[in-house]
Enzyme design. Structure first.
Site, PDB file in Angstrom:
ATOM      1  N   ASP A  64      60.631  46.782  50.933  1.00 44.73           N
ATOM      2  CA  ASP A  64      60.801  46.548  49.509  1.00 44.73           C
ATOM      3  C   ASP A  64      59.597  47.221  48.847  1.00 44.73           C
ATOM      4  O   ASP A  64      58.607  47.493  49.510  1.00 44.73           O
ATOM      5  CB  ASP A  64      60.807  45.032  49.265  1.00 44.73           C
ATOM      6  CG  ASP A  64      60.669  44.696  47.812  1.00 44.73           C
ATOM      7  OD1 ASP A  64      61.416  45.266  47.013  1.00 44.73           O
ATOM      8  OD2 ASP A  64      59.803  43.869  47.474  1.00 44.73           O
ATOM      9  N   ASP A  95      59.217  40.670  49.880  1.00 44.63           N
ATOM     10  CA  ASP A  95      58.494  39.504  49.396  1.00 44.63           C
ATOM     11  C   ASP A  95      59.235  38.751  48.304  1.00 44.63           C
ATOM     12  O   ASP A  95      58.920  37.611  48.024  1.00 44.63           O
ATOM     13  CB  ASP A  95      57.127  39.911  48.852  1.00 44.63           C
ATOM     14  CG  ASP A  95      57.243  40.518  47.476  1.00 44.63           C
ATOM     15  OD1 ASP A  95      58.123  41.386  47.312  1.00 44.63           O
ATOM     16  OD2 ASP A  95      56.487  40.128  46.587  1.00 44.63           O
ATOM     17  N   CYS A 111      31.375  30.760  59.694  1.00 45.59           N
ATOM     18  CA  CYS A 111      32.289  30.181  58.711  1.00 45.59           C
ATOM     19  C   CYS A 111      32.358  28.669  58.888  1.00 45.59           C
ATOM     20  O   CYS A 111      32.309  27.916  57.918  1.00 45.59           O
ATOM     21  CB  CYS A 111      33.702  30.718  58.888  1.00 45.59           C
ATOM     22  SG  CYS A 111      33.830  32.486  58.903  1.00 45.59           S
ATOM     23  N   ASP A 145      64.818  39.800  47.762  1.00 44.59           N
ATOM     24  CA  ASP A 145      64.841  40.307  49.140  1.00 44.59           C
ATOM     25  C   ASP A 145      65.359  39.273  50.125  1.00 44.59           C
ATOM     26  O   ASP A 145      65.631  39.609  51.275  1.00 44.59           O
ATOM     27  CB  ASP A 145      63.427  40.690  49.591  1.00 44.59           C
ATOM     28  CG  ASP A 145      62.841  41.782  48.738  1.00 44.59           C
ATOM     29  OD1 ASP A 145      63.581  42.711  48.410  1.00 44.59           O
ATOM     30  OD2 ASP A 145      61.651  41.704  48.407  1.00 44.59           O
ATOM     31  N   CYS A 197      34.881  32.572  62.171  1.00 39.48           N
ATOM     32  CA  CYS A 197      33.754  32.659  63.109  1.00 39.48           C
ATOM     33  C   CYS A 197      32.910  31.381  63.061  1.00 39.48           C
ATOM     34  O   CYS A 197      33.157  30.492  62.258  1.00 39.48           O
ATOM     35  CB  CYS A 197      32.880  33.854  62.773  1.00 39.48           C
ATOM     36  SG  CYS A 197      32.080  33.690  61.178  1.00 39.48           S
TER      37      CYS A 197
END
Lengths: 55, 726
Positions: free
Chosen positions: B446, B625, B45, B629, B42
């Site tokens: 996973d 992750d 920020c 995998d 935003c």
């Protein structure tokens, strides 16, 4: 119809002026962060003058 | 934005070495730092980050780019990225250093600007020609009309020559390769229409198509630019993720430590692995005692004790004590690379996906020239050899059929959809991923690190007296073991203060011990503490005579329950396939209401299960992750990995989840289906325009006014349809 001799060059000139301005903004990177620029106007810090490159 | 992705690990060794060399060369200048700020969102920020960084000594300027979610910092060589990351961390912003890759960054930038400039030029030309054309359509005649056509020609010829270059270039390269792509007919239409219009102007004819030609260029360039931007964004994101991990190792030589690239390690070298560090090679432990976390490789949640003589594999994380490892396999022979080779094999097996746009172009591209050739032949025959009339009708057909809206149909929708998903925290790395995602009917998850956070949370704190908890807190704070850290955090969150434990010492691989009120107290492994081992993950506390056991569960990732329920509500089959032990997997499956689960799966098993599902006609989305995998991620039809995933897993997946929350996945499936429907609608719409206007053109009634009208109305409706995507 003689007025066309003036009007057509004038309209072309104005168009080229706009195109030149577009090139200038493009080269200054003003389209690099459209999202950020649209939010920055909400920023409450006011600048007295535009930021210069050498600052 | 960096142009090229880091080459896959399976590419030739020389290619893998070269980018690293470039990286170190650019890092040495140190004048410009680039940080990724994934959580920035935003105006507040922007202001906070820029103002705070400006206060840091040595920083000349800091500029946030919200579109790319990064900040570029112009600073003296004394400013390090680490200091800035820490500073931003204190403000509450997660930050990662990026490799500025100066050369390639300007490359993509230049392409984007180049396209935008062509858009601007054709837009300018279109407006000016349109002013003149309206006068012609309004009834300008004879000399005035010829003059206006002439001026239009003077504007249109250089415009098409400049702005049309992307189409000419792409058409030429396709033709040279013996293919006909969509740009072929476009380039043909541009050149022929300009040529015929110039001829007509010379002959003081009634119709010239200058405005149509320039308008076609303008709309097609907009589509091209949107396409480029979406891809550049995805590419920079992928590059950003790859840039986060720089593979380095600490080599021990004659008792001295030196940081070297992993590629430089040879078999027999000694490597020091600090607690918290990733093991860079396969090897044998020669000194030290610790525990290693294998979850990224195998999906096991329990750390494994490692001492002298134990084997460790690349990719494992060292938890407690420093280890010295003798390299037995490095680089291409290490287990990390063998995994990468499996991934490469799975990827090449994945059949090349034909996108909707490809299919449309393949059907459409030959039709355009054939239709106008047919029109030409038919009119030559009807008019008894009137060449000028026939050519004019052929040109009108060519320009009407040219797929202005078709060029916008896909990029406009993809831009809208990827923008929506990006705001939800999902980043699309591959352009065709949306379409593949839309066809998914089976989702495979996973467990460790994907459905769970991969971090343990104590679940039986209430079963212990407060004294024990306070002692446990004091001991736990003396260790950096993940279980100890999780315990300390949970106890602190309860507002407890640590007991006065003295003589705090950590025994790497075992636990922490100390003295409390004249008693020896220990927190650590069951055997060392003198407690009986429980079935689940646990840490044990002894207070001299009595023992307590703390059990842990892996915290669910936020949104995990919602996403499973959401997917089941959408009628998708949900699978849970994990390398972890059966009880843990079964408990997780029951908790989330997943009917199909498989435990103890090796990487090959996961891929085999996915292949079996695919053989049964299912379209599989894999969410994972870990390194274990990666093969499954590349074997699935489409794959998603969280940002916390290993480099290799993220590289193998099509989309990356930026936040911790899993919930965007269910949304992504919905948005993907919706956007595919929009793309189809867009094709039908532009097809419908052609169905109406092509007969008009074929019958010879098409004037430049009709052509301009058909083109702009269809382009605008297609763009508006894309924006309907909610």
């Amino acid at each position: 119809m003689e007025v066309l001799a003036i009007l057509i060059p004038v309209s072309l000139f104005l168009g080229l002026l706009g195109l030149g301005a577009f090139f200038w903004t493009l080269r200054r990177g003003q389209y690099d962060d459209p999202e950020g620029d649209s939010r920055r106007i909400l920023n409450s810090d006011y600048d007295d003058r535009p930021k210069r490159d050498d600052e | 934005m960096t142009e090229a992705l880091r080459p896959p690990p399976s590419a030739c060794p020389a290619c893998a070495v070269v980018p690293a060399a470039v990286e170190t060369a650019t890092a040495a200048t140190g004048a410009r730092l680039l940080l990724s700020l994934p959580t920035i969102h935003c105006a507040g920020c922007i202001a906070t980050v820029e103002r705070d960084l400006a206060k840091h000594p040595g920083i000349r300027s800091a500029r946030v780019n919200l579109t790319l979610k990064r900040v570029s910092v112009d600073a003296g060589p004394e400013v390090t990225a680490a200091a800035l990351i820490e500073r931003l961390g204190r403000l509450g912003y997660e930050a990662h250093e990026l490799d500025p890759g100066v050369l390639s960054m300007t490359e993509t930038d230049r392409q984007g600007r180049d396209l935008l400039m062509r858009v601007g030029v054709s837009g300018f030309a279109m407006m000016n020609i349109m002013i003149l054309s309206i006068a012609v359509w309004a009834g300008a005649e004879d000399a005035t009309r010829d003059l206006f056509h002439l001026i239009s020609a003077l504007i249109a010829i250089p415009t098409v020559a400049f702005a049309g270059q992307p189409f000419f270039r792409s058409a030429w390269s396709a033709l040279r390769a013996g293919r006909l792509n969509m740009d072929g007919p476009i380039a043909l239409a541009l050149v022929l229409t300009v040529a015929i219009s110039v001829y007509e102007t010379m002959q003081s004819g009634h119709h010239a198509y200058f405005e149509a030609v320039v308008m076609l260029t303008f709309f097609l360039l907009i589509g091209r630019y949107l396409d480029h931007r979406a891809r550049a964004l995805a590419r920079s994101a992928a590059q950003e993720l790859a840039a986060l991990e720089v593979p380095r190792a600490i080599r021990l030589r004659d008792g001295e430590e030196a940081e070297v690239p992993v590629a430089d390690l040879a078999v027999g070298d000694l490597v020091r692995v600090r607690p918290g560090g990733r093991v860079p090679v396969d090897g044998v432990v020669t000194a030290g005692r610790s525990e290693v976390d294998r979850s990224l490789l195998t999906g096991e949640t329990l750390p494994v004790v490692t001492a002298e003589g134990a084997l460790v594999s690349a990719g494992e994380v060292n938890l407690t004590g420093p280890l010295t490892v003798r390299v037995t396999a490095a680089g291409r022979d290490s287990s990390l690379h063998r995994m990468a080779d499996l991934v490469a094999a799975a990827e090449s097996a994945r059949t090349r996906y034909t996108t909707l746009a490809d299919r449309a172009a393949r059907a459409y591209a030959p039709t355009i020239p054939l239709l106008s050739l047919g029109a030409f032949a038919a009119w030559m025959w009807i008019s008894g050899g009137d060449l000028r009339l026939s050519v004019n009708i052929a040109i009108a057909t060519l320009i009407i059929t040219c797929p202005c809206a078709l060029g916008l149909a896909v990029p406009a929708v993809v831009t809208a959809a990827s923008g929506r998903l990006f705001r939800k925290g999902l980043l699309i790395k591959d352009g065709t991923a949306l379409e593949r995602l839309a066809e998914v009917d089976t989702v495979v998850f996973d467990k460790t690190g994907t459905l769970t956070m991969g971090t343990p949370v104590p679940d039986n704190l209430d079963a212990h007296p407060e004294d024990a908890l306070r002692v446990a807190l004091a001991l736990a704070e003396g260790s950096s073991h993940p279980l100890a850290r999780a315990l300390a955090e949970a106890l602190r969150a309860r507002g407890l203060s640590p007991a006065a434990v003295e003589d705090l010492r950590e025994a790497p691989g075992y636990g922490v011990q100390g003295r409390w009120g004249g008693r020896d107290v220990r927190l650590g492994r069951a055997g060392w503490v003198g407690a009986t081992h429980a079935a689940t993950t646990g840490a044990y506390l002894s207070l001299g005579d009595e023992t307590h056991s703390f059990t842990f569960t892996d915290a669910l990732r936020p949104g995990a329950e919602d996403v499973v329920r959401g997917l089941q509500a959408q009628g998708k089959a949900v699978w849970l396939i994990s390398g972890d032990v059966a009880p843990a997997v079964e408990a997780m499956a029951r908790r989330l209401g997943i009917a199909h689960w498989q435990a103890g799966a090796l990487p090959e098993d996961k891929a085999a299960r996915i292949a079996a599902l695919q053989a049964g006609g299912a379209r599989v989305l894999m969410v994972g992750d870990g390194l274990n995998d990666t093969v499954a991620l590349s074997a699935a039809d489409v794959s998603i990995s969280p940002a916390s995933a290993l480099d290799a897993a993220r590289a193998a997946s099509d989309m990356v989840l930026l936040g911790r929350d899993l919930a965007p996945i269910a949304d992504a499936l919905r948005i993907a289906r919706l956007s595919t429907r929009r793309i189809r609608e867009n094709f039908w719409q532009s097809g419908a325009y052609n169905a109406v206007f092509v007969p008009v053109a074929l019958l010879g009634f098409c004037t430049p006014l009709w052509a301009a009208l058909a083109m702009s109305v269809s382009s605008i409706t297609v763009s508006l349809n894309a924006l309907r995507l909610k």
